[in-house]
Design a protein around this motif. Structure first.
Motif, short mmCIF file in Angstrom:
data_model
loop_
_atom_site.label_atom_id
_atom_site.label_comp_id
_atom_site.label_asym_id
_atom_site.label_seq_id
_atom_site.Cartn_x
_atom_site.Cartn_y
_atom_site.Cartn_z
N THR A 1 -39.12 18.39 70.79
CA THR A 1 -38.84 19.77 71.13
C THR A 1 -37.95 19.78 72.37
N CYS B 1 -33.39 21.15 63.04
CA CYS B 1 -34.15 22.23 62.40
C CYS B 1 -34.64 23.21 63.46
N ALA B 2 -34.73 24.48 63.07
CA ALA B 2 -35.27 25.52 63.94
C ALA B 2 -36.80 25.42 63.91
N GLY B 3 -37.46 26.15 64.77
CA GLY B 3 -38.92 26.15 64.83
C GLY B 3 -39.57 26.57 63.53
N THR B 4 -38.86 27.33 62.73
CA THR B 4 -39.39 27.79 61.45
C THR B 4 -39.22 26.76 60.34
N GLY B 5 -38.50 25.66 60.67
CA GLY B 5 -38.23 24.64 59.66
C GLY B 5 -36.87 24.79 58.99
N ARG B 6 -36.18 25.89 59.26
CA ARG B 6 -34.85 26.11 58.68
C ARG B 6 -33.88 25.08 59.24
N GLU C 1 -33.48 32.50 66.78
CA GLU C 1 -33.23 31.13 66.37
C GLU C 1 -31.75 30.82 66.43
N THR D 1 -27.15 29.09 61.93
CA THR D 1 -26.92 27.99 61.00
C THR D 1 -25.45 27.60 61.04
#
Length: 106
Positions: free
Chosen positions: A2, A64-69, A29, A32
């Protein structure tokens, strides 16, 4: 891992939780970045701190973002470690503008 987004961590580029005391509010976030899937995942990864600048990362990298994206897939990227980039986690050159100084190796 992180990475720090608030710029207050004493463990930059890593998050140490300082954002809580600083009252940091994420602006959302990261955007992309258009990228193709990597031909190979895994393999050697090199992370080199640039003197008074970002972290230079080389190898198969998927951010990857915190959401997994998935934000970005690449084989070379510079990551912010000063905390001032408007494109976090990517470096936008803000380290030069704010006079960021990295620790000197011993």
């Amino acid at each position: 891992m992180t990475l720090c987004r608030c710029g207050k961590s004493s463990r930059k580029p890593y998050c140490d939780g300082s954002h809580v005391a600083a009252g940091f509010v994420a602006t959302g976030e990261p955007a992309t970045v258009a990228s193709q899937p990597l031909a190979e995942r895994g393999g050697p990864l090199s992370i080199t701190p640039v003197l008074d600048g970002p972290l230079q990362v080389a190898g198969n990298v998927e951010i990857c973002a915190g959401t997994g994206r998935t934000v970005l897939r690449t084989q070379s990227v510079r990551l912010c470690r000063c905390g001032a980039s408007d494109k976090k986690p990517l470096c936008d050159g803000s380290h030069a503008r704010i006079g960021f100084r990295s620790e000197q190796p011993s």
